[in-house]
Design a protein around this motif. Structure first.
Motif, PDB file in Angstrom:
ATOM      1  N   GLY A 288       0.693  -1.246  -0.057  1.00 55.14           N
ATOM      2  CA  GLY A 288       0.013   0.129  -0.008  1.00 55.14           C
ATOM      3  C   GLY A 288       0.774   1.313  -0.079  1.00 55.14           C
ATOM      4  N   LEU A 289       2.031   1.316  -0.370  1.00 57.08           N
ATOM      5  CA  LEU A 289       2.826   2.476  -0.604  1.00 57.08           C
ATOM      6  C   LEU A 289       3.205   3.086  -1.779  1.00 57.08           C
ATOM      7  N   ALA A 290       2.479   2.769  -2.977  1.00 59.98           N
ATOM      8  CA  ALA A 290       2.829   3.157  -4.204  1.00 59.98           C
ATOM      9  C   ALA A 290       2.648   4.485  -4.376  1.00 59.98           C
ATOM     10  N   ASN A 291       1.612   4.901  -3.803  1.00 59.43           N
ATOM     11  CA  ASN A 291       1.647   6.664  -3.997  1.00 59.43           C
ATOM     12  C   ASN A 291       2.249   7.415  -3.214  1.00 59.43           C
ATOM     13  N   ARG A 292       3.142   6.818  -2.344  1.00 61.58           N
ATOM     14  CA  ARG A 292       4.183   7.406  -1.507  1.00 61.58           C
ATOM     15  C   ARG A 292       5.774   7.209  -2.077  1.00 61.58           C
ATOM     16  N   ILE A 293       5.966   6.550  -3.328  1.00 61.14           N
ATOM     17  CA  ILE A 293       7.069   6.245  -3.405  1.00 61.14           C
ATOM     18  C   ILE A 293       7.256   6.752  -5.156  1.00 61.14           C
ATOM     19  N   ASP A 294       8.253   7.283  -5.460  1.00 62.32           N
ATOM     20  CA  ASP A 294       8.688   7.938  -6.817  1.00 62.32           C
ATOM     21  C   ASP A 294      10.006   7.095  -7.208  1.00 62.32           C
ATOM     22  N   TRP A 295       9.709   6.020  -8.156  1.00 59.67           N
ATOM     23  CA  TRP A 295      10.846   5.571  -8.678  1.00 59.67           C
ATOM     24  C   TRP A 295      11.412   6.137  -9.947  1.00 59.67           C
ATOM     25  N   ARG A 296      12.418   6.750  -9.816  1.00 60.90           N
ATOM     26  CA  ARG A 296      12.953   7.689 -11.048  1.00 60.90           C
ATOM     27  C   ARG A 296      14.046   7.093 -12.084  1.00 60.90           C
ATOM     28  N   GLY A 297      14.464   5.941 -11.597  1.00 59.48           N
ATOM     29  CA  GLY A 297      15.659   5.247 -12.523  1.00 59.48           C
ATOM     30  C   GLY A 297      16.781   5.978 -12.122  1.00 59.48           C
ATOM     31  N   ALA A 298      17.671   5.403 -13.244  1.00 59.90           N
ATOM     32  CA  ALA A 298      19.125   6.046 -13.263  1.00 59.90           C
ATOM     33  C   ALA A 298      18.938   7.692 -13.754  1.00 59.90           C
ATOM     34  N   GLU A 299      19.647   8.439 -13.174  1.00 58.24           N
ATOM     35  CA  GLU A 299      19.535   9.990 -13.539  1.00 58.24           C
ATOM     36  C   GLU A 299      20.992  10.558 -13.312  1.00 58.24           C
ATOM     37  N   PRO A 300      21.318  11.347 -14.522  1.00 57.66           N
ATOM     38  CA  PRO A 300      22.647  12.159 -14.218  1.00 57.66           C
ATOM     39  C   PRO A 300      22.910  12.839 -13.010  1.00 57.66           C
ATOM     40  N   GLN A 301      24.143  13.477 -12.868  1.00 52.80           N
ATOM     41  CA  GLN A 301      24.255  14.069 -11.288  1.00 52.80           C
ATOM     42  C   GLN A 301      23.650  15.295 -11.287  1.00 52.80           C
ATOM     43  N   GLU A 302      23.535  15.921 -12.266  1.00 46.65           N
ATOM     44  CA  GLU A 302      22.775  17.287 -11.790  1.00 46.65           C
ATOM     45  C   GLU A 302      21.286  17.075 -11.201  1.00 46.65           C
ATOM     46  N   ARG A 303      20.874  15.894 -11.600  1.00 51.16           N
ATOM     47  CA  ARG A 303      19.377  15.727 -11.397  1.00 51.16           C
ATOM     48  C   ARG A 303      19.518  15.045  -9.759  1.00 51.16           C
ATOM     49  N   VAL A 304      20.454  14.160  -9.594  1.00 50.34           N
ATOM     50  CA  VAL A 304      20.743  13.684  -8.352  1.00 50.34           C
ATOM     51  C   VAL A 304      20.851  14.920  -7.350  1.00 50.34           C
ATOM     52  N   LEU A 305      21.869  15.853  -7.609  1.00 51.24           N
ATOM     53  CA  LEU A 305      22.106  16.999  -6.859  1.00 51.24           C
ATOM     54  C   LEU A 305      20.755  17.634  -6.478  1.00 51.24           C
ATOM     55  N   LYS A 306      20.040  17.975  -7.420  1.00 50.25           N
ATOM     56  CA  LYS A 306      18.700  18.556  -6.996  1.00 50.25           C
ATOM     57  C   LYS A 306      17.836  17.903  -6.109  1.00 50.25           C
ATOM     58  N   ALA A 307      17.933  16.456  -6.418  1.00 49.95           N
ATOM     59  CA  ALA A 307      17.125  15.779  -5.210  1.00 49.95           C
ATOM     60  C   ALA A 307      17.796  15.722  -3.817  1.00 49.95           C
ATOM     61  N   LEU A 308      19.033  15.812  -3.720  1.00 48.63           N
ATOM     62  CA  LEU A 308      19.644  15.792  -2.432  1.00 48.63           C
ATOM     63  C   LEU A 308      19.311  17.041  -2.011  1.00 48.63           C
ATOM     64  N   LYS A 309      19.254  18.361  -2.623  1.00 48.68           N
ATOM     65  CA  LYS A 309      18.775  19.586  -1.861  1.00 48.68           C
ATOM     66  C   LYS A 309      17.407  19.557  -1.387  1.00 48.68           C
ATOM     67  N   GLU A 310      16.749  18.965  -2.094  1.00 51.51           N
ATOM     68  CA  GLU A 310      15.101  19.026  -1.994  1.00 51.51           C
ATOM     69  C   GLU A 310      14.716  17.835  -0.772  1.00 51.51           C
ATOM     70  N   SER A 311      15.445  17.036  -0.391  1.00 54.41           N
ATOM     71  CA  SER A 311      15.450  16.158   0.534  1.00 54.41           C
ATOM     72  C   SER A 311      15.666  16.402   1.911  1.00 54.41           C
ATOM     73  N   ASP A 312      15.080  15.728   3.019  1.00 54.65           N
ATOM     74  CA  ASP A 312      15.324  15.737   4.252  1.00 54.65           C
ATOM     75  C   ASP A 312      16.163  14.597   5.139  1.00 54.65           C
ATOM     76  N   ILE A 313      15.866  13.365   4.438  1.00 61.99           N
ATOM     77  CA  ILE A 313      16.689  12.467   5.140  1.00 61.99           C
ATOM     78  C   ILE A 313      17.284  11.538   3.717  1.00 61.99           C
ATOM     79  N   PHE A 314      18.624  10.919   3.907  1.00 59.20           N
ATOM     80  CA  PHE A 314      18.970   9.985   3.026  1.00 59.20           C
ATOM     81  C   PHE A 314      19.289   8.727   3.796  1.00 59.20           C
ATOM     82  N   VAL A 315      19.007   7.699   3.026  1.00 60.37           N
ATOM     83  CA  VAL A 315      19.151   6.327   3.512  1.00 60.37           C
ATOM     84  C   VAL A 315      19.620   5.433   2.861  1.00 60.37           C
TER      85      VAL A 315
END
Length: 422
Positions: A288-315
């Protein structure tokens, strides 16, 4: 701004053997290649496989070294392989290389072993005549190709060992490679200690953390107190970056997320490819978690950095698999800390060398879903602690895990005397 460091010219001409190039999941290798290039090293890249990722990182565009793709399967390019073998068998070290190959084949009677010798013949026949050293990334198949080719060409060879290659290669093979090579660097204290125990000359094994090139990572965001999980409009953003393979432990993470209190508001984003994508996405749907999870697949570093900046926790819930495969020191944890992101990971390999529990992040035992759930809930509910851990993590990262602090050992082994350009 200072110019890149360069070397005294003419020290080494390296043929660098890679399993595949370029790869989105191997930014630590790309970072090293660029550092060697910026220091004036003469390098050519010898890749055992063609790239499979659809995109590349910006750093790959800066690496201008020529790439030679060896035949991934010998039957795909039979004329090239036969021509190379005919040339290789006339070189002075061919008999010694063939004898080493036969000894290995008796203990590892596989097509893979035959393929590596064929690739080594192509490498030995096609490499630039001015090559002075062969240097392999990974101690398993790339090092086998490097070793055979070095024997054929009577050249010294060296290796950089990382994670899976250390823990899944048979001990007999590691001992023999350690006896043949000039030196080896590895990125974890646990890997160093293990390899030293197998080496006839332990002084050949050196610890060199990958380090992070802070010039490639922008200043961290000015993080403020954010959500604590009580409001749906301010859900806590959880991020992970890594291949969807068993050793990364994403099945454990899905189970831990499902065990969080139902009234706690969070969202999870995953970046990375991998064979387990459909399996894990299906498990998340079943829970029952599908609506809470975004599977983005492989992405280049600039989009990874954007996601890091916009997040609160890394696991990253890394584990040791049944065949011994495990992470070494995942670069993604250092990248997350560079953005003052509070990190949760596990007590394996060199992760505790980077993350000090309760000081610069949280660590839990591997394969322990209740402990992972507790750590997630703890940081979701406590934004103050997230800020404290993120700030302390970035400070220690910059003090001890920068590229410049750690690449000096590698440069010294290569005979490079680094100096600043005028």
């Amino acid at each position: 701004m200072k110019e890149p460091l360069i070397s005294d010219a003419g020290i080494e001409h390296l043929a660098i053997v890679l399993k595949g190039y370029p790869r989105l999941s191997e930014t630590f290798i790309a970072q090293e290649l660029l550092a060697l290039q910026q220091r004036g090293m003469n390098i050519t890249l010898q890749s055992l496989r063609h790239p499979t990722d659809r995109e590349i990182h910006p750093i790959h565009r800066e690496i201008t070294a020529p790439v030679n793709y060896l035949p991934e399967y010998l039957h795909d390019q039979p004329a090239r392989v036969i021509k190379a073998w005919w040339r290789a068998r006339q070189l002075p070290g061919y008999k010694a290389a063939f004898a080493a190959f036969l000894r290995d084949l008796r203990r590892d009677l596989t097509r893979n072993r035959i393929r590596r010798f064929g690739q080594a013949c192509v490498l030995a026949a096609e490499m630039a005549p001015e090559t002075t050293r062969i240097y392999a990334h990974f101690l398993h198949t790339p090092a086998s190709v490097a070793r055979y080719a070095a024997l054929i060409r009577t050249l010294p060879w060296s290796c950089s060992a990382h994670a899976k290659d250390i823990w899944t290669t048979p001990d007999w093979e590691k001992r023999e490679k350690l006896a043949d090579l000039d030196w080896l660097v590895t990125c974890t204290g646990s890997g160093r200690d293990h390899l030293k125990s197998l080496a006839g000359d332990p002084s050949r094994v050196h610890l060199v953390y990958h380090g992070l090139d802070f010039r490639r990572f922008p200043a961290p965001p000015d993080r403020q107190i954010s959500g604590d999980g009580r409001s749906a409009s301010a859900a806590v953003e959880i991020l992970s970056v890594g291949r969807l393979v068993e050793k990364k432990g994403y099945d454990l993470l899905i189970a831990a997320l499902a065990a969080l209190p139902p009234d706690l508001h969070w969202r999870f984003t995953h970046i990375g490819g991998g064979d387990l994508m459909n399996t894990l996405a299906g498990k998340a749907r079943d829970l029952g978690l599908a609506n809470r999870i975004d599977w983005r697949g492989a992405e280049p570093q600039e989009r990874v950095l954007k996601a890091l900046k916009e997040s609160d926790i890394f696991v990253l819930p890394s584990r040791i698999t049944k065949n011994g495969d495990r992470d070494g020191l995942p670069n993604v944890l250092m990248e997350a800390q560079s953005q003052r992101l509070a990190c949760i990971s596990t007590e394996i390999s060199a992760i505790p060398e980077l993350i000090l529990p309760g000081v610069t992040g949280l660590l839990v035992p591997p394969d322990d879903v209740p402990a992972l759930t507790e750590a997630l809930e703890r940081l979701i509910r406590d934004p103050q602690q997230r800020l404290r851990l993120g700030k302390a993590g970035e400070a220690r990262l910059r003090a001890e895990f920068g590229l410049e602090q750690n690449i000096g050992t590698l440069l010294g082994l290569l005979g490079v005397k680094a100096r600043e350009a005028a």
